[in-house]
Design a protein around this motif. Sequence first.
Motif, short mmCIF file in Angstrom:
data_model
loop_
_atom_site.label_atom_id
_atom_site.label_comp_id
_atom_site.label_asym_id
_atom_site.label_seq_id
_atom_site.Cartn_x
_atom_site.Cartn_y
_atom_site.Cartn_z
N ASN A 310 1.26 -8.10 6.49
CA ASN A 310 0.23 -9.08 6.85
C ASN A 310 -0.44 -9.70 5.64
O ASN A 310 -1.27 -10.61 5.79
N TYR A 311 -0.11 -9.23 4.44
CA TYR A 311 -0.89 -9.58 3.26
C TYR A 311 -0.93 -11.09 3.00
O TYR A 311 -2.01 -11.68 2.85
N ASP A 312 0.22 -11.73 2.95
CA ASP A 312 0.25 -13.15 2.61
C ASP A 312 -0.53 -14.00 3.60
O ASP A 312 -1.33 -14.87 3.22
N ASN A 328 -6.69 4.40 3.52
CA ASN A 328 -5.91 4.32 2.27
C ASN A 328 -4.56 3.66 2.46
O ASN A 328 -3.59 3.99 1.78
N ASP A 329 -4.47 2.69 3.37
CA ASP A 329 -3.23 1.96 3.56
C ASP A 329 -2.88 1.20 2.27
O ASP A 329 -3.76 0.75 1.54
N ALA A 330 -1.58 1.07 2.02
CA ALA A 330 -1.12 0.43 0.78
C ALA A 330 -1.61 -1.00 0.65
O ALA A 330 -1.78 -1.50 -0.47
N VAL A 331 -1.86 -1.70 1.77
CA VAL A 331 -2.32 -3.08 1.69
C VAL A 331 -3.71 -3.16 1.06
O VAL A 331 -4.05 -4.15 0.42
N LEU A 332 -4.52 -2.11 1.22
CA LEU A 332 -5.84 -2.09 0.57
C LEU A 332 -5.69 -2.04 -0.94
O LEU A 332 -6.47 -2.66 -1.67
N ASP A 333 -4.70 -1.30 -1.41
CA ASP A 333 -4.44 -1.27 -2.86
C ASP A 333 -4.03 -2.64 -3.37
O ASP A 333 -4.38 -3.03 -4.49
#
Length: 401
Positions: A310-312, A328-333
């Motif tokens: 969903n990032y883009d 701590n989902d990777a998208v937060l990083d």
Amino acid sequence: MTADKKWLFTLFFAAFISLVIFISSSICGLSSNTFTSSNKPYSAVHRGRGYPPAFAYYISGTRGDVERVFRLLLAVYHPRNRYLLHIGTDGSDEERRKLSALVKSVPAIRAFENVDVVGKPDANTYMGSSNIAAVLRAAAIFLKVDSDWDWFVTLSAMDYPLLTQDDLSHAFSSISRDANFIDHTSDLGWKEDQRILPIVVDPGLYLARRTQIFRATEKRKMPDAFRVFTGSPWVILSRSFLEYCIFAWDNLPRTLLMYVNNVVLAQEVYFHTVICNSPEFKNTTINADLRYMVWDNPPKMEPLFLNKSNYDEMVQSGAAFARQFGKNDAVLDMVDSKILKRSGNRPAPGAWCTARRSWFVDPCSQWGDVNVLRPGNQVKKFEESLKNIVDDSILESNQCK
């Protein structure tokens, strides 16, 4: 009146009295860990007209959310803002002490003393009215502790910002400080029968332990003294409107508080109905919540969890915040690295941070003029989105339709 109806009336009245007491105690119960420090700020905070806007953030969580609440605080932290952190009654006192310790570990927070942790928690029964009572309590605390802010923002542990505080404050500098961002509608649709007409009692108002809401077998009629509005529970409200809700110089906010006391999802009704029935504030509404969310079709109670896929779209949405995220989902990083430029247990840096940037030095461990902003590239998309939303509202002679 039958015995059953007498019992229901007594129960509803008791619940309402509990709600009033719940909010009236709003100034009590902040953490005894007052954040004092000998490290006084090197820069004075100036607020008001002529200076960038300031925000009052109410960040709420439940049991197990200490790290998420702290991470969200760091992501939205700025010395010019105020913050109130709340772990609900289903969390433990040990969790609240841990959160206080984490907060005090941040040099800037110790110096500017602009973060509080609620020591006497409220119930967070999502389905009932104790949720709106907790939000009103938070607003009352902000008005008591430091009323020199412009907008009140509600966030939960599952939210995260999509831009820096320099970006947000810079963009909000161009709009009226009386604007209220409330996604709302009077077209109730299926919500009328399933959420407005049913009568419920929230035991979170008078029981120490969280339990499910009680549902009455009968339904009530739609009111004719005011028009009901509903919408997103996530709001960004002006200080002037919140003062009206808390101090209520006419009786509308209190009347509607009695009404939503028995509504299934009070946080989707209360502010929306108050503002749209108030001649003074109804034309201050901006019909948006500035959130990026992805829903099932038909939508469920909560939006879908977001991830790296969903990032883009999330970044291009022009939203200020997004929800909901797993712990701590990777998208937060990705957001931390690419947008906020934040790492570890450090605040997101802004123009106020002056320490040398390196992997072992917190750039916000030293600071200069906190009243100066340095917006980044992400602000352009947000400013465009904000301008379009505000312009659309201006074209409407009355947003509350």
